[in-house]
Scaffold this active site. Structure first.
Site, mmCIF file in Angstrom:
data_model
loop_
_atom_site.group_PDB
_atom_site.id
_atom_site.type_symbol
_atom_site.label_atom_id
_atom_site.label_comp_id
_atom_site.label_asym_id
_atom_site.label_seq_id
_atom_site.Cartn_x
_atom_site.Cartn_y
_atom_site.Cartn_z
ATOM 1 N N GLU A 181 4.799 1.180 0.685
ATOM 2 C CA GLU A 181 3.260 0.949 0.173
ATOM 3 C C GLU A 181 3.126 0.554 -1.335
ATOM 4 O OE1 GLU A 181 -1.346 2.634 -0.195
ATOM 5 O OE2 GLU A 181 -0.027 3.535 1.083
ATOM 6 N N ASP A 235 1.315 6.141 1.425
ATOM 7 C CA ASP A 235 0.679 7.236 0.955
ATOM 8 C C ASP A 235 -0.092 8.136 1.917
ATOM 9 O OD1 ASP A 235 1.267 6.325 -1.344
ATOM 10 O OD2 ASP A 235 -0.411 5.337 -1.808
ATOM 11 N N ASP A 293 -2.984 9.303 2.490
ATOM 12 C CA ASP A 293 -4.129 9.480 2.291
ATOM 13 C C ASP A 293 -4.800 8.483 3.164
ATOM 14 O OD1 ASP A 293 -3.783 6.833 0.897
ATOM 15 O OD2 ASP A 293 -4.084 7.374 -1.080
ATOM 16 N N ASP A 322 -6.081 5.170 2.802
ATOM 17 C CA ASP A 322 -5.619 3.906 2.515
ATOM 18 C C ASP A 322 -4.148 3.840 3.314
ATOM 19 O OD1 ASP A 322 -7.751 2.611 1.429
ATOM 20 O OD2 ASP A 322 -7.070 3.243 -0.651
#
Length: 656
Positions: free
Chosen positions: A431, A507, A509, A511
């Site tokens: 990403e 990541d 998280d 997103d």
């Protein structure tokens, strides 16, 4: 459109599972449910920890005709006094309370400095999943007894004068496993026999017995020859050279490890026959290996490579890899780690990243010394290792990866790897360009390739196969992996596949999770056979980093945590180590791009220390499964998604 009927959701909907109820409701979270062997192993491990701590010299296991199992040791005996905080006998607390035990205290003078028990979960799980359990403790001239049923006390602790001399102490646990929690209620005797025999090997001087009342047999093990005697008895072919047996333990904290941490091992090489490999951490079997095994392989490789170079034995165009040295090796490894971090409660794999360096340093030094004192044997081994490397390289040439395609040129932003061995090669879909830059620096360029992705890829659930190439990111992914889009009913040509592992790295998280879902949707919808054949993986980078200062037993160190749950667990452990919370430095990674290349390698790229989850196909033909995916990923299903989230939102940990 009909909407799902909403169930009432109020204060009464919130349930709190107390005592051992979590184990009974979700036994698979705490133990293996194939058969009851693992819950019995928890009791055996406790007895083994007594031996490891110097408190016992004998373990007796009995398989009774009624299906129950007794484990008895001559250790110090579980404490029976009233616990100051809980107000119940300590022995009752150990068997009825999760996360209660004597193995949290790792400081000098603790009851168990080196032990396999970590969480205080083991024997309480055994109790929860047994219809009945009887515990007898001999301690200080008294005989203490307590009885449980389905995890509850049915006969409180009673005490009487011991029929044995005061100096005779120990613990006896008899358990009746509850068959309803297991696929099979029978304990595999062969596996239990192997387990007990290995315990005897790893505990020189300890006598281990197994009595089977069903066939009136008794087996006894007491190994004086240790690891070497055990390994040689398992070999099916003559060794090429004499066994390499040695050990190494930290004598002070100069190496960055606690006093006593280290390993003992024996390794032998054969030209033919099956290999034998077993590893243990604090007497706990680790059938899935882990970082201690990685350290053994690394140490052997570095020493062997140095020996080959020093004696001019290199072959032109032959590049040695760790597996070339270890391919024909049989080994038994027993490591001692002060605070082992296992993968799951079943403890099948060690995850401590420092264990690689711990074992590797000792093995390399000892093996280099051994080779230089056994030069002729070393040259024989070098010849075998070089043959393995040549065979590997010749095999890889038969399935050479395609450097280019007749249809399209490889994406310009793809940083490819050098190896042509598809079985080793890995592609990381990363990403963002920032994380892609760190990944390029931190990777092993020999077999790891990096393809950075910009933003979130297209949701391809409802996109026709002939239209997905209209998206640049998806076009680049397909060309890079060398496989054309296809359906589950198709028989695609996978001969063009350029990487054995395709890893989604986003990541840790919300997103990042969204990007993972979109990529998994892409592979499930348009490349399902890559999932079916085991080529798709999800990398799990940490969300938190804890910098821990030096303590009396351990040097300064860094601990990475996957999520807030792991962070809480690690903080609890550090609290037990008496590390002041004020001295801990806890930081949260905002994304992969915030990590240095070394951090990214240690946590997410290194095959020996990373966490990589394989993606598998479930029952994709099930109409309910397809309907669920349509509801979650379909463009016109927003209303149904809202209803579903309202009904199930309380089951999700939300990172806001």
């Amino acid at each position: 459109m009909a909407t799902a009927k909403r169930a009432d959701y109020g204060e009464s909907s919130i349930k709190v599972l107390k005592g051992l109820e979590p184990v009974k409701q979700r036994p698979g979270m705490y133990t293996l449910t194939d058969n009851p062997l693992h819950i019995i192993q928890e009791v055996i491990d406790n007895a083994s920890d007594e031996v490891l701590a110097g408190g016992a010299s004998r373990i007796d296991v009995t398989l009774h005709s009624d299906g129950s199992v007794t484990v008895q040791d001559n250790g110090r005996g579980i404490p029976v006094g009233i616990h100051a905080e809980e107000g119940v006998p300590a022995v009752q607390l150990v068997f009825t309370q999760l996360h209660a035990g004597g193995k949290f205290e790792k400081e000098s003078g603790g009851a168990y400095s080196f032990a396999g028990g970590l969480h205080g979960v083991g024997v309480s799980v055994t109790n929860a999943l047994s219809t009945r359990m009887e515990v007898t403790v001999w301690r200080e001239g008294q005989e203490h007894s307590i009885i449980f049923a389905a995890g509850d006390v049915i006969q409180p602790l009673t005490s009487a004068k011991s029929p044995f001399p005061k100096r005779q102490t120990g613990t006896r646990v008899r358990a009746w496993p509850d068959g309803k929690y297991f696929d099979s209620g029978n304990i595999p005797v062969e596996q239990l026999t192997r387990l007990l025999r290995s315990k005897a090997v790893l505990m020189p001087g300890c006598e281990v017995t197994l009595t089977n009342e069903k066939n009136n047999t008794t087996q006894t093990w007491k190994f004086e020859g240790g690891l070497r005697e055990y390994l040689m008895s398992l070999l099916t072919a003559e060794p090429l050279i004499p066994p390499f047996e040695s050990q190494g333990y930290a004598e002070d904290d100069a190496m960055g490890f606690a006093v006593g941490e280290g390993a003992s091992w024996v390794v032998v090489w054969q030209e033919e026959g099956s290999t034998v490999r077993e590893s243990y951490v604090n007497l706990i079997p680790t059938p899935a290996g882990g970082t201690h095994e990685a350290g053994l392989r690394e140490g052997l490789f570095l020493a062997m490579k140095a020996f080959i170079e020093a004696h001019g034995l290199q072959q032109k165009n032959v590049k040695l890899l760790t597996d070339d040295v270890f391919a024909r090796a049989s080994a038994i490894l027993s490591a001692k780690v002060l605070d082992p971090q296992f993968q799951g409660q079943t403890k099948e794999r060690l995850n401590n990243r420092d264990a690689v360096r711990l074992v590797s340093n000792f093995v390399r030094t000892q093996f280099e010394y051994w080779l230089n004192n056994h030069v002729d044997e070393g040259k024989k081994l070098a010849e075998l290792v070089i043959k393995q490397a040549q065979a590997r390289q010749n095999s890889a040439k038969k399935v050479t990866k395609r450097k280019s395609s007749s249809v399209a040129v490889l994406p310009g932003k793809l940083t490819d790897c050098e190896s042509e061995d598809i079985s080793r090669n890995e592609l990381f879909l990363v990403e963002g360009d920032s994380a892609g830059g760190s990944a390029k620096k931190g990777r092993d360029k020999d077999f790891q390739a990096i393809l950075p992705l910009r933003g979130k890829v297209l949701n391809t659930w409802e996109v026709d196969r002939d239209r997905i190439f209209g998206n640049n990111e998806i076009h680049d992914i397909s060309v890079a992996i060398g496989v054309d889009p296809h359906g589950l009913e198709d028989e695609p040509d996978l001969n063009g596949l350029r990487y054995g592992k395709i890893c989604i790295m986003a990541d840790a998280d919300v997103d990042g999770s969204h990007i993972q879902v979109l990529l998994l949707t892409l592979f499930f919808r348009h490349f399902p056979h890559l999932i079916r054949t085991g080529h798709i993986f999800v990398a799990r980078p940490p969300l938190f980093r804890i910098d821990v200062p030096k303590t009396a037993r351990k040097p300064a160190r860094t601990i990475y945590c996957l999520d807030e749950r792991e962070l809480a667990v690690e903080q609890k452990k550090l609290e037990k180590e008496k590390v002041p919370a004020a001295k801990l430095s806890i930081s949260r990674f905002k994304g992969l791009g915030e990590m240095s290349d070394k951090q990214l390698w240690d946590t997410t790229l290194n095959p020996e220390t990373r966490r990589l989850l394989p993606v598998t196909l479930g029952d994709v033909s099930n109409e309910e499964t397809v309907a669920m995916l349509n509801m979650l990923m379909g463009r016109g299903e927003a209303a149904m998604r809202r209803v579903w989230m309202e009904n199930n939102g309380d089951q999700v940990d939300v990172d806001i």
